[in-house]
Design an enzyme around this catalytic site. Structure first.
Site, PDB file in Angstrom:
ATOM      1  N   ARG A   1      20.196 -55.384  50.045  1.00 32.09           N
ATOM      2  CA  ARG A   1      20.012 -55.572  51.497  1.00 32.09           C
ATOM      3  C   ARG A   1      20.746 -56.813  51.993  1.00 32.09           C
ATOM      4  NH1 ARG A   1      13.841 -55.270  53.656  1.00 32.09           N
ATOM      5  NH2 ARG A   1      13.716 -57.362  52.786  1.00 32.09           N
TER       6      ARG A   1
ATOM      7  N   LYS B   1       5.522 -61.458  59.913  1.00 36.12           N
ATOM      8  CA  LYS B   1       6.530 -60.744  60.716  1.00 36.12           C
ATOM      9  C   LYS B   1       5.901 -59.487  61.338  1.00 36.12           C
ATOM     10  CE  LYS B   1       8.192 -58.257  56.620  1.00 36.12           C
ATOM     11  NZ  LYS B   1       9.349 -57.557  56.062  1.00 36.12           N
TER      12      LYS B   1
ATOM     13  N   HIS C   1      14.389 -60.765  46.617  1.00 33.00           N
ATOM     14  CA  HIS C   1      13.332 -59.833  47.048  1.00 33.00           C
ATOM     15  C   HIS C   1      13.358 -58.600  46.148  1.00 33.00           C
ATOM     16  CE1 HIS C   1      10.309 -58.223  49.648  1.00 33.00           C
ATOM     17  NE2 HIS C   1      11.052 -57.259  50.133  1.00 33.00           N
TER      18      HIS C   1
HETATM   19  C1  LIG Z   1      12.040 -60.713  52.215  1.00 34.41           C
HETATM   20  C2  LIG Z   1      10.582 -60.332  52.214  1.00 34.41           C
HETATM   21  N1  LIG Z   1       9.724 -61.032  51.470  1.00 34.41           N
HETATM   22  C3  LIG Z   1       8.407 -60.708  51.426  1.00 34.41           C
HETATM   23  C4  LIG Z   1       7.912 -59.641  52.162  1.00 34.41           C
HETATM   24  C5  LIG Z   1       6.433 -59.282  52.083  1.00 34.41           C
HETATM   25  O1  LIG Z   1       6.312 -58.119  51.316  1.00 34.41           O
HETATM   26  P1  LIG Z   1       4.836 -57.514  51.109  1.00 34.41           P
HETATM   27  O2  LIG Z   1       4.317 -57.151  52.481  1.00 34.41           O
HETATM   28  O3  LIG Z   1       5.040 -56.324  50.232  1.00 34.41           O
HETATM   29  O4  LIG Z   1       4.011 -58.602  50.468  1.00 34.41           O
HETATM   30  C6  LIG Z   1       8.767 -58.874  52.932  1.00 34.41           C
HETATM   31  C7  LIG Z   1      10.122 -59.227  52.963  1.00 34.41           C
HETATM   32  O5  LIG Z   1      11.009 -58.508  53.685  1.00 34.41           O
END
Ligand SMILES: Cc1ncc(COP(=O)(O)O)cc1O
Length: 391
Positions: free
Chosen positions: A138, A39, A168
């Protein structure tokens, strides 16, 4: 012909992306897959190139925050499973169907309406990962009753398939494990409630980078690997644990655009907050806050020139900064490192984050469309993508 006209660029080391992913594959149980989180345009590194490298290096799927990000990946020819982690307006369900992208859901009303929309024109079914909120506050269902209601609603749908369940963690990167353990216990109770209701569990996932490092046995079917893929640690505590050794993938570099030596004192930049003294060399670099190089680094940040640290002189401008090379002579076109290594020195994203009062996640995400990304393999440029001039 070079595909960009300003000598400021990001270098993304694809060998580092591969190495970091392989490090987590070794750290996790054999049965646990990796969902590479790309993302925010791959945390600023370039979602398409990083996503392709992650998949080629052993990742099984990709994750993005919004459906538009999935569209870019599909347009780039990526056919691997993609999960949208955030909220998707129900009207976009048809796009998800056409792109064959999985979505996150946690509302009976959303599920029912999404299914109705897909049924109307007999669209392809869409995979749904049910999100549980175990303590992030969230998105997601917060009770077993709501979870069973959501899963029950999905089971009534002909155009939605229940393909995942996840949560999460809010504090997985902290030394005090009270909160993350409480979250995981609640997540386990949700899974147990589903088993007791005779539900066959789909793909189960809960770990981000921090939890994957600290609790690899919580890997379940897959982990969602974000910051660690890019060679950054979620926190100083995680870095100091040294369970996994990661290689930062990103560097930010530029070339001197102008340089002058002070014969007599002169002030530098807006507000005249720096005064160059006689024999002080001032170099002008073609990068500024409009590129995502923060103005908060004014008179505080440093850059690397010939493997030595030099201070930013004066305020960061929209498109340029000035640095004081002290008595060191320099020449136009000499290379300067803003983030990354040069010789024995390194300006890390952690250092920049500390100066900005933020976390390392934000620093690469700030680098925007004006900076081309050069992709390296074996320290050689193998591809260039310039968001400003390329589609
Ligand atoms: C739902 C969700 N899942 C996973 C991530 C990845 O987290 P890291 O960058 O700390 O690995 C972000 C997220 O918003």
């Amino acid at each position: 012909m070079k595909s960009f006209c300003r000598d400021t660029w990001v270098e993304v080391d694809l060998d580092a992306i591969r190495a970091n992913l392989e490090t987590f594959k070794r750290h996790l149980p054999e049965k646990t897959d990796i969902m590479a989180v790309v993302k925010a345009d791959g945390y600023g590194h370039g979602a398409v190139h990083v996503g392709k490298e992650a998949l080629a290096s052993g990742a099984d799927s990709l994750a993005v925050a919004l459906l538009d990000e999935a569209l870019i990946l599909r347009r780039a020819g990526i056919t691997a499973p993609i999960l949208v982690l955030g909220y998707t307006p129900v009207e976009s369900i048809v796009t998800a169907s056409e792109l064959e992208v999985e979505l996150t859901a946690y509302s009976v009303e959303w599920i029912t309406e999404a299914n109705d929309i897909l049924q109307k024109n007999d669209h392809k079914p869409v995979g749904i990962h049910v999100k549980t909120d175990t303590g992030m506050g969230r998105l997601g269902v917060r009770t077993k009753e709501d979870l069973l209601a959501v899963v029950g609603a999905l089971e009534e749908c002909s155009k939605l398939k229940w393909t995942g369940i996840f949560t999460h963690f809010a504090c997985a990167d902290e030394p005090d494990t009270t909160h993350v353990r409480r979250q995981h216990d609640l997540f386990q109770s949700f899974l147990q409630a589903l088993r007791e209701a005779n539900k066959k569990l789909p793909t189960v996932h809960c770990c981000n980078t921090a939890a994957a490092i600290a609790f690899p046995d919580w890997g379940y079917d897959t982990i969602r690997l974000g910051i660690g893929l890019y060679g950054l640690y979620p926190s100083l505590y995680m870095k100091e644990r040294a369970d996994v050794i990661l290689t930062p993938a990103l560097a930010l570099k530029t070339r001197i655009a102008h340089v002058k030596k002070a014969d007599e004192p002169f002030t530098v930049s807006y507000g005249a907050t720096h005064t160059a003294q006689p024999d002080e060399w001032i170099a002008t670099l073609p990068i500024g806050y409009a590129d995502g190089y923060s103005r908060l680094l004014s008179n505080r940040g440093e850059v690397l020139y010939n493997g030595t640290r030099y201070p930013i002189a004066g305020r960061v401008c929209m498109d340029q900064i000035m640095v004081s090379l002290n008595s060191t002579e320099a020449a136009v076109n000499d290379e300067v490192v803003l983030y990354g290594k040069q010789g024995d020195e390194e300006i890390s994203l952690d250092e920049i984050a500390d100066l900005l009062g933020t976390i390392n996640y934000e620093v690469p995400c700030m680098l925007n469309y004006r900076i081309p990304r050069l992709y390296l393999r074996d320290q050689k440029v193998t591809d260039v993508f310039h968001p400003l001039t390329m589609k």
